[in-house]
Scaffold this motif. Structure first.
Motif, short mmCIF file in Angstrom:
data_model
loop_
_atom_site.label_atom_id
_atom_site.label_comp_id
_atom_site.label_asym_id
_atom_site.label_seq_id
_atom_site.Cartn_x
_atom_site.Cartn_y
_atom_site.Cartn_z
N GLN A 149 -58.23 19.91 -23.85
CA GLN A 149 -57.39 19.35 -24.87
C GLN A 149 -58.18 18.15 -25.05
OE1 GLN A 149 -53.53 17.64 -24.10
NE2 GLN A 149 -53.01 18.21 -26.28
N VAL A 185 -58.79 18.92 -18.66
CA VAL A 185 -58.78 20.19 -18.29
C VAL A 185 -57.32 20.72 -17.84
CG1 VAL A 185 -59.96 21.75 -16.79
CG2 VAL A 185 -61.27 20.02 -17.60
N PRO A 208 -48.73 26.66 -15.69
CA PRO A 208 -48.88 25.56 -14.43
C PRO A 208 -47.66 24.98 -13.82
CG PRO A 208 -50.13 25.17 -16.42
CD PRO A 208 -49.22 26.20 -16.88
N ASP A 209 -46.63 24.57 -14.64
CA ASP A 209 -45.53 24.10 -13.99
C ASP A 209 -45.02 25.01 -12.89
OD1 ASP A 209 -45.42 21.73 -15.38
OD2 ASP A 209 -44.20 22.52 -17.30
N ASN A 260 -56.64 17.24 -13.44
CA ASN A 260 -55.71 16.89 -12.74
C ASN A 260 -55.78 17.26 -11.10
OD1 ASN A 260 -53.52 16.09 -14.74
ND2 ASN A 260 -54.47 18.11 -15.53
N ILE A 261 -55.52 16.38 -10.31
CA ILE A 261 -55.53 16.42 -8.94
C ILE A 261 -54.16 16.62 -8.06
CG2 ILE A 261 -56.76 15.62 -6.86
CD1 ILE A 261 -58.69 16.56 -8.84
N GLU A 311 -57.17 12.60 -12.53
CA GLU A 311 -55.51 12.23 -12.80
C GLU A 311 -55.09 12.35 -11.55
OE1 GLU A 311 -54.21 13.87 -16.40
OE2 GLU A 311 -55.98 13.20 -17.68
N ASP A 363 -48.60 10.76 -15.89
CA ASP A 363 -47.23 10.85 -16.02
C ASP A 363 -46.59 9.30 -15.38
OD1 ASP A 363 -48.03 13.29 -16.37
OD2 ASP A 363 -47.23 14.09 -14.47
N ARG A 414 -45.50 11.98 -21.69
CA ARG A 414 -45.15 12.55 -22.94
C ARG A 414 -43.46 12.42 -23.28
NH1 ARG A 414 -46.24 18.29 -21.65
NH2 ARG A 414 -43.84 18.93 -21.75
N GLU A 442 -50.03 10.72 -23.83
CA GLU A 442 -50.21 12.21 -23.91
C GLU A 442 -48.85 12.59 -24.80
OE1 GLU A 442 -50.32 13.25 -19.92
OE2 GLU A 442 -48.22 13.42 -19.79
N GLY A 443 -49.04 13.75 -25.56
CA GLY A 443 -48.09 14.39 -26.15
C GLY A 443 -47.58 13.93 -27.56
N VAL A 444 -48.85 13.37 -28.12
CA VAL A 444 -48.81 12.89 -29.70
C VAL A 444 -48.72 14.07 -30.46
CG1 VAL A 444 -49.75 11.39 -31.23
CG2 VAL A 444 -50.00 10.81 -28.83
N GLU A 445 -47.79 14.04 -31.21
CA GLU A 445 -47.36 15.25 -32.05
C GLU A 445 -47.48 15.04 -33.60
OE1 GLU A 445 -44.03 17.67 -30.79
OE2 GLU A 445 -45.08 18.17 -28.84
P1 C2E Z 1 -50.07 16.85 -17.25
O1 C2E Z 1 -51.21 16.61 -16.57
O2 C2E Z 1 -49.27 15.89 -17.61
O3 C2E Z 1 -50.62 17.80 -18.59
C1 C2E Z 1 -50.27 17.39 -20.02
C2 C2E Z 1 -49.11 18.52 -20.26
O4 C2E Z 1 -48.84 18.30 -21.67
C3 C2E Z 1 -50.02 19.95 -20.44
O5 C2E Z 1 -49.17 21.13 -20.09
C4 C2E Z 1 -50.32 20.00 -21.77
O6 C2E Z 1 -50.40 21.31 -22.32
C5 C2E Z 1 -48.98 19.42 -22.54
N1 C2E Z 1 -49.35 18.80 -24.01
C6 C2E Z 1 -50.22 18.16 -24.38
N2 C2E Z 1 -50.34 17.76 -25.93
C7 C2E Z 1 -48.83 18.14 -25.80
C8 C2E Z 1 -48.04 17.68 -27.38
O7 C2E Z 1 -48.45 17.42 -28.27
N3 C2E Z 1 -46.95 18.36 -26.89
C9 C2E Z 1 -46.11 19.00 -25.75
N4 C2E Z 1 -45.21 19.64 -26.02
N5 C2E Z 1 -47.11 19.35 -24.87
C10 C2E Z 1 -48.36 18.78 -24.93
P2 C2E Z 1 -49.73 22.33 -19.26
O8 C2E Z 1 -50.91 22.91 -19.50
O9 C2E Z 1 -48.62 23.25 -19.39
O10 C2E Z 1 -49.64 21.69 -17.75
C11 C2E Z 1 -48.51 21.17 -17.25
C12 C2E Z 1 -48.78 20.35 -15.80
O11 C2E Z 1 -49.43 21.29 -15.13
C13 C2E Z 1 -49.95 19.39 -16.07
O12 C2E Z 1 -49.38 18.11 -16.49
C14 C2E Z 1 -50.37 19.02 -14.61
O13 C2E Z 1 -49.51 18.26 -14.00
C15 C2E Z 1 -50.44 20.40 -14.03
N6 C2E Z 1 -51.61 21.02 -14.04
C16 C2E Z 1 -52.47 21.96 -15.13
N7 C2E Z 1 -53.59 22.26 -14.70
C17 C2E Z 1 -53.82 21.84 -13.34
C18 C2E Z 1 -54.84 21.63 -12.40
O14 C2E Z 1 -56.08 22.27 -12.67
N8 C2E Z 1 -54.69 20.94 -11.29
C19 C2E Z 1 -53.30 20.45 -11.08
N9 C2E Z 1 -53.16 19.96 -9.71
N10 C2E Z 1 -52.42 20.54 -11.88
C20 C2E Z 1 -52.35 21.03 -12.84
#
Ligand code: C2E
Ligand code: MG
Ligand code: MG
Ligand code: MG
Length: 286
Positions: A45, A60, A74-75, A118-119, A150, A181, A204, A237-240
């Motif tokens: 992104q 990433v 991922p959640d 993200n870690i 992160e 976050d 967000r 984050e989450g700017v729409e």
């Molecule tokens: P995060 O690190 O806070 O990542 C941001 C989340 O917000 C991502 O969800 C992204 O797709 C979403 N997002 C970004 N812009 C917008 C927007 O404008 N509107 C909305 N509604 N959502 C937006 P995602 O990809 O589902 O990931 C969720 C969480 O999963 C991440 O939150 C992170 O904590 C975790 N995650 C994802 N990839 C990894 C990884 O490789 N390793 C680890 N440890 N955690 C990960």
């Protein structure tokens, strides 16, 4: 005890428990083979510098293509990966592939982008994160200053000498550390002066209603001012929409990411996105 409350209720309770546990074990079973079966894919992104609208880098985000489980988000699967300890190996895979990808982009002529990974806390406590980072940088050739980790407040709740030492070692490598976050956890604010974060990410949930809720504007403004007073960059984050971006710019937020620019996309699509974005800027001066 549950049994005293009646046989029916007891067996109902037991069934609920076991199906939840079964689901997790089922997911864990698949997760254990996800790397060797090539089921993970990294999505990227864009992160935009608000001052000049330039593309600054990428975050990433891991995706898991597993049709038997209907492609869990991922959640869901990150939590299972953390509970099972599998996150240590998965996190290492993410780190290495992300560094390789961004270095490949730099070599192919894209401007040098920062890459935020993200870690999980488990990678700090159960893995060797310093060694993992050193290896990922060395084998990809990515300059350390382009890598950003992160971390969420959860890690800092147990403020131990070991974690502080790991932070020092990571900083000594020359990478950036950012607090993800922000505002959603329960850690004490005093860690801001004890841990050397370079940036802070506004969650967000605060950004999503700044265009409709005065209290969220006040809160966001306070977070930005506090970040700056600790010499940190602030990322929203989450700017729409444009209204949210305008408010964030008025309050001197440094960087933004969100669906307004792009959702996370696969590497193949990212290069085309970056070209379109650069073309749009030269033609419109936005
Ligand atoms: P995060 O690190 O806070 O990542 C941001 C989340 O917000 C991502 O969800 C992204 O797709 C979403 N997002 C970004 N812009 C917008 C927007 O404008 N509107 C909305 N509604 N959502 C937006 P995602 O990809 O589902 O990931 C969720 C969480 O999963 C991440 O939150 C992170 O904590 C975790 N995650 C994802 N990839 C990894 C990884 O490789 N390793 C680890 N440890 N955690 C990960
Ligand atoms: Mg993040
Ligand atoms: Mg995160
Ligand atoms: Mg976040």
């Amino acid at each position: 005890s549950a049994k005293e409350k009646g046989g029916d209720r007891f067996s109902f309770y037991e069934e609920g428990m076991s199906s939840e546990t079964e689901r997790r074990l089922e997911m864990e079973k698949y997760l254990r083979h996800a790397i060797e079966r090539d089921e993970f894919k990294l999505y990227y992104q864009p992160v935009i510098n608000l001052e000049n609208n330039r593309l600054r880098g990428v975050e990433v985000l891991l995706r898991w293509q597993n049709s038997a489980l209907n492609n869990p988000t991922p959640d869901h699967f990150i939590a299972v990966a953390e509970q099972s300890g599998l996150i240590v190996g998965i996190g290492k895979w993410v780190l290495e592939h992300a560094c390789q990808q961004v270095m490949a982009w730099t070599r192919s002529g894209l401007p040098a982008l920062s890459v935020a990974v993200n870690i999980s806390a488990k990678q700090f406590t159960d893995g060797d994160i310093v060694e993992n980072v050193r290896y990922a940088l060395q084998q990809s050739g990515l300059p350390a200053a382009q890598l950003e980790l992160e971390i969420t407040e959860g890690l800092l709740i147990n403020d131990t000498p070991e974690i502080r030492d790991t932070f020092k070692q990571l900083k000594a490598l020359g990478i950036h550390l950012s607090l993800d976050d922000f505002g959603t956890g329960y850690a004490s604010l005093s860690y801001l002066k004890r841990y050397p974060f370079d940036s802070l990410k506004i969650d967000r949930s605060f950004v999503s209603d700044i265009d409709s809720c005065g209290d969220s504007v006040t809160l966001t403004n306070a977070i930005i001012a506090m970040g700056h007073s600790f010499n940190m960059k602030v990322i929203a984050e989450g700017v729409e929409n444009l209204n949210q971006r305008r408010i964030l710019r008025e309050h001197h937020c440094d960087m933004v990411q969100g669906f307004l620019y792009s959702p996370p996309i696969p590497a193949e699509q990212f290069v085309a996105w970056a070209k379109r974005y650069a073309d749009m800027q030269t033609s419109q001066h936005v």
